[in-house]
Design an enzyme around this catalytic site. Structure first.
Site, PDB file in Angstrom:
ATOM      1  N   ASP A   1     -13.988   2.610 -61.226  1.00 51.15           N
ATOM      2  CA  ASP A   1     -14.471   1.936 -62.284  1.00 51.15           C
ATOM      3  C   ASP A   1     -15.769   0.771 -61.942  1.00 51.15           C
ATOM      4  O   ASP A   1     -15.469  -0.136 -61.318  1.00 51.15           O
ATOM      5  CB  ASP A   1     -13.512   1.212 -63.404  1.00 51.15           C
ATOM      6  CG  ASP A   1     -14.236   1.320 -64.853  1.00 51.15           C
ATOM      7  OD1 ASP A   1     -15.475   1.745 -64.851  1.00 51.15           O
ATOM      8  OD2 ASP A   1     -13.513   0.878 -65.603  1.00 51.15           O
TER       9      ASP A   1
ATOM     10  N   ASP B   1     -19.740   5.971 -65.419  1.00 53.97           N
ATOM     11  CA  ASP B   1     -19.458   4.930 -64.453  1.00 53.97           C
ATOM     12  C   ASP B   1     -17.913   4.820 -64.056  1.00 53.97           C
ATOM     13  O   ASP B   1     -17.453   3.881 -63.663  1.00 53.97           O
ATOM     14  CB  ASP B   1     -19.802   3.535 -64.945  1.00 53.97           C
ATOM     15  CG  ASP B   1     -19.390   3.278 -66.303  1.00 53.97           C
ATOM     16  OD1 ASP B   1     -18.587   4.160 -66.809  1.00 53.97           O
ATOM     17  OD2 ASP B   1     -19.326   2.234 -66.681  1.00 53.97           O
ATOM     18  N   GLU B   2     -17.212   5.989 -64.444  1.00 57.33           N
ATOM     19  CA  GLU B   2     -15.927   5.728 -63.839  1.00 57.33           C
ATOM     20  C   GLU B   2     -15.497   7.355 -63.450  1.00 57.33           C
ATOM     21  O   GLU B   2     -15.728   8.275 -64.039  1.00 57.33           O
ATOM     22  CB  GLU B   2     -14.984   5.205 -64.963  1.00 57.33           C
ATOM     23  CG  GLU B   2     -14.976   5.886 -66.265  1.00 57.33           C
ATOM     24  CD  GLU B   2     -14.030   5.147 -67.288  1.00 57.33           C
ATOM     25  OE1 GLU B   2     -12.979   4.943 -66.989  1.00 57.33           O
ATOM     26  OE2 GLU B   2     -14.520   4.905 -68.370  1.00 57.33           O
TER      27      GLU B   2
END
Lengths: 375, 415
Positions: free
Chosen positions: B27, B120-121
């Site tokens: 993350d 973003d993860e």
């Protein structure tokens, strides 16, 4: 019926009159062209498919007046291929005999009484110079829609207001508007009509070379008529309420640029070579120049810089290359002025013949919506 | 940016045995803000907020801004009030996507078993990489080091035996950290957390649970199931118990490139009213659009599927003039398709919307119309995405969908 007519005169008249005939008519007689010779020495050719009518009159040596209905397509092909000699046409029984020099054709006739009567010409509204009208038509029809599921937008809105005639067309992505002066029958005339763009293009092509074109719109008529040089055509108007598109033009713009029209066309054509379907050509206007670019990422790319005058803040925008080129080609002026409010808002294209814009003309305006990216 | 309840006590060393923990949750820390700092290193150490300049919401904030109480989905006006000295930067989504793609590329070099959750993860299952690269903790350190060195952004990594625990671990590892929850430590770790850490436990559920004095995951885990079921329903109760005991059988599923995105719904009673059917289409259009946006795709074609009472199934499709990820556009196309069908009086048993002809939203050019309303609708729907991501899917919906059959009268399937 019996008459003699010059080959070129016949070929021109038949070709023009039969040009809109349907390939597969709903009723066989609608594929015909009606020939009518009268004692005064006039040969009248007519076609009508319930939407568009055409009538042309030429001089002929008439021995016996009369009228017949023959296949328009066949008569057009025959008359075009005859030798350059006088053509004799006569009705013998149920057949039409055409002789020209040593050639002889026999054509079947169709029942002329079954042929529909052509609509009457509406009341004359005024007249306009053929060349000016043809130019105005060619400038706006580029922006007319081609999507038959949106019939309204396949039309050109014709607005008559006294001595000013305005043509407007849009396909929702660009809008072309041309104002042109004309000679109204009455100075107080005020009429609007929605005319199919292809009807107008046809008028521009076939009627404008003969000097002046008469326009007949009448009040509340559902057809429009055009007449020039012994040829007359009528067309059904497009039904429906045209959207109020004039208000799409911005009231004022904050930035404008002036670029050589010919140079911009050349550069845009080159750069557009790498713009794949549905992808834009980007224009970045800064002080003194414009940079054109197309292509992105791993695809082929192109760029070119041109001299350009900027008044206002620098601006970068992107257009469908074809829409940009359509507008540029319609300008007919030395310089192209593009006026902006914002990079994501429509730009206005106008023309001027000097770089300083002393003669900046607004009779033709082309409004062009930029392309944006989905995110 | 992760906002789940955290427990300081849970961020400790839970042991070094990573033999049973193949799941990594990677993350990025304050991703959008971190990307902005790549080009503007002078802002490092200062509060920076990424979001709409005027009316928007906070999309991302550096830890310096978070210290002042700023968090994502907060209205910008409130964020400015909390942290007036913050530097506000307008988002550059294309740039974030580029960096995200690089992050995913680095992850993809570790293992093909990667499931991106958002920009973003991502989850990784590194079972297969153990012999080639090393144990999960080594892999996680390498990933963090490579992302920092090559991309100048920071990733925190959670390592655990299940996806749910890995995700909790990464949120406790932040900022700039890594947390291993050995398989044996799973239950102690979970039970140290407040109950709000469980998926699906928002403020409302927390209040409900508080009535049984359930405040921590441990409390919940030890609540007799029937009592819990009475409180939150059997389905949610069962799910919460599974999570509280670390039971999360979901595998890391690498996503394939989607060819179409669709939603359909079978009704308990056949629908006959066009208004009801339109409401269903609107709801489904919103679901499709949200998924398109999450996948950064746009659609150029909409189809609807209608199953009649006699099981006759009809489909109608229509290409769109311009590619879109806006529910309104999808709905207009779907509704006109429905309006063009003659439906027998027997009613409709199933209705569905499908978006196909998908393409990458970053590179799809859209020729807008002259009367284009601009990006207002899209911005509004994007804001809905942010709110829903925080408060759950039912937090916000189209006004015309409140109390309609779209959410009440049938079961939904997505595909």
């Amino acid at each position: 019926m019996k008459f003699r007519v010059e080959r070129d005169v016949l070929a021109d008249a038949v070709t023009w009159t039969a040009r809109t005939l349907p390939t597969r008519p709903p009723v066989p007689v609608l594929a015909g062209v009606r020939l009518e010779a009268d004692a005064e020495g006039t040969l009248t050719l007519s076609t009508f498919d319930y939407e568009v009518s055409a009538r042309s009159q030429v001089a002929a040596e008439v021995d016996e007046p009369g009228r017949v209905l023959v296949s328009g397509r066949l008569l057009a092909e025959i008359s075009r291929s005859l030798p350059a000699k006088p053509v004799d046409v006569s009705l013998e029984g149920t057949k039409v005999i055409i002789t020209c020099g040593a050639s002889r054709f026999t054509l079947l006739t169709m029942p002329v009484d079954d042929y529909p009567s052509l609509p009457d010409m509406p009341e004359r509204s005024g007249s306009i110079d053929g060349d000016a009208f043809a130019q105005a038509i060619s400038q706006v029809t580029i922006a007319a829609g081609r999507d038959e599921t949106l019939p309204l937008l396949t039309g050109v809105r014709v607005e008559i207001e006294g001595e000013k005639l305005t043509l407007l067309a849009t396909d929702r992505y660009r809008l072309a508007m041309r104002e042109v002066s004309w000679n109204p029958s009455s100075p107080s005339v005020s009429q609007v009509a929605l005319v199919r763009a292809r009807t107008l293009s046809d008028v521009a092509r076939s009627l404008s070379s003969t000097g002046s074109v008469e326009i007949a719109l009448g009040d509340g008529a559902d057809i429009i008529g055009f007449e020039a040089g012994g040829r007359r055509t009528t067309s059904l108007l497009v039904d429906g309420e045209y959207p109020p598109v004039r208000r799409l033009f911005p009231e004022q713009t904050t930035t404008h640029t002036v670029t050589s029209t010919a140079q911009l066309i050349e550069a845009a054509k080159r750069v557009a070579l790498v713009a794949e379907r549905n992808t834009p050509i980007r224009l970045s206007f800064t002080d003194g120049q414009v940079v054109l670019e197309a292509g992105q990422g791993d695809d082929a790319q192109a760029s070119e810089a041109l001299e350009s005058t900027l008044v206002g803040e620098p601006i970068t925008t992107a257009f469908n290359p074809q829409y940009l080129l359509d507008g540029l080609a319609a300008l007919n002026t030395e310089f192209c002025r593009l006026s902006f409010t914002h990079a994501s808002k429509p730009a206005v294209m106008t023309g001027q013949d000097s770089i300083d814009g002393a003669d900046h003309a607004e009779e033709f305006r082309y409004l062009l919506m930029p392309i944006r990216f989905a995110s | 940016m992760s906002r789940g309840p955290r427990s300081e006590a849970a961020n400790r060393d839970w042991g070094a045995d990573d033999s049973g923990t193949p799941i990594l949750h990677v993350d990025m820390d304050a991703f959008f803000a971190a990307v902005e700092l790549i080009d503007r290193p002078e802002l490092r150490g200062r509060p920076v907020i990424v979001g709409g300049q005027h009316r928007g919401v906070v999309l991302s904030a550096t830890y310096e801004a978070r210290a002042a109480g700023v968090h994502s989905a907060m209205p910008m006006s409130r964020a400015r009030a909390l942290c007036p000295q913050a530097i506000v930067i307008s988002p550059d989504h294309r740039r974030y996507r580029d960096v995200s793609r690089e992050v995913m590329r680095i992850l993809g070099e570790v293992t093909p078993v990667i499931e991106p959750l958002s920009i973003d993860e991502a989850f990784l299952d590194v079972s297969g990489a153990r012999r080639r690269v090393g144990p999960p903790t080594v892999i996680a350190e390498r990933i963090r080091e490579r992302i920092a060195r090559e991309l100048h952004v920071i990733a925190s990594v959670g390592i655990a035996s299940t996806k749910f625990v890995a995700k909790l671990a990464s949120s406790h590892a932040k900022p700039d950290g890594m947390l291993l929850i050995p398989h044996e430590a799973t239950i102690p770790f979970l039970h140290a957390l407040p109950v709000g850490a469980l998926w699906g436990v928002g403020e409302r559920t927390q209040e409900t649970l508080a009535r049984l004095a359930i405040h921590t995951v441990a409390d919940l885990a030890h609540t007799p199931p029937p009592a819990l079921y009475r409180l939150v329903g059997a389905a949610s109760g069962q799910r919460l118990l599974d999570l509280a005991w670390g039971r999360d059988p979901r595998a890391v599923e690498p996503v394939r490139q989607e060819k179409s995105i669709g939603h359909e719904q079978t009704f308990f009673t056949d629908l006959t009213d066009l208004a009801d059917l339109s409401a269903v289409l609107l709801d489904q259009s919103h679901r499709c659009a949200a998924r398109l946006r999450a996948a950064e795709l746009v659609t150029s074609g909409v189809s609807i599927k209608v199953r009649l009472a006699d099981f006759t199934t009809l489909t109608r499709s229509h290409p769109l003039d311009a590619a879109t990820d806006v529910a309104h556009d999808i709905y207009m196309a779907a509704r006109s398709l429905l309006a063009g069908m003659t439906l027998p009086p027997g009613g409709v048993r199933l209705l569905g919307v499908r978006c196909d002809a998908l393409s990458d939203s970053a590179t799809t050019a859209v020729q807008a119309t002259l009367d284009d309303p601009g990006t207002e609708r899209r911005d509004a729907e994007r804001t809905m995405d942010v709110v829903r991501a925080r408060y759950g899917a039912s937090a916000l919906t189209a006004g015309s969908l409140i109390g309609t059959p779209a959410t009440a009268k049938g079961k939904s399937d997505i595909s």
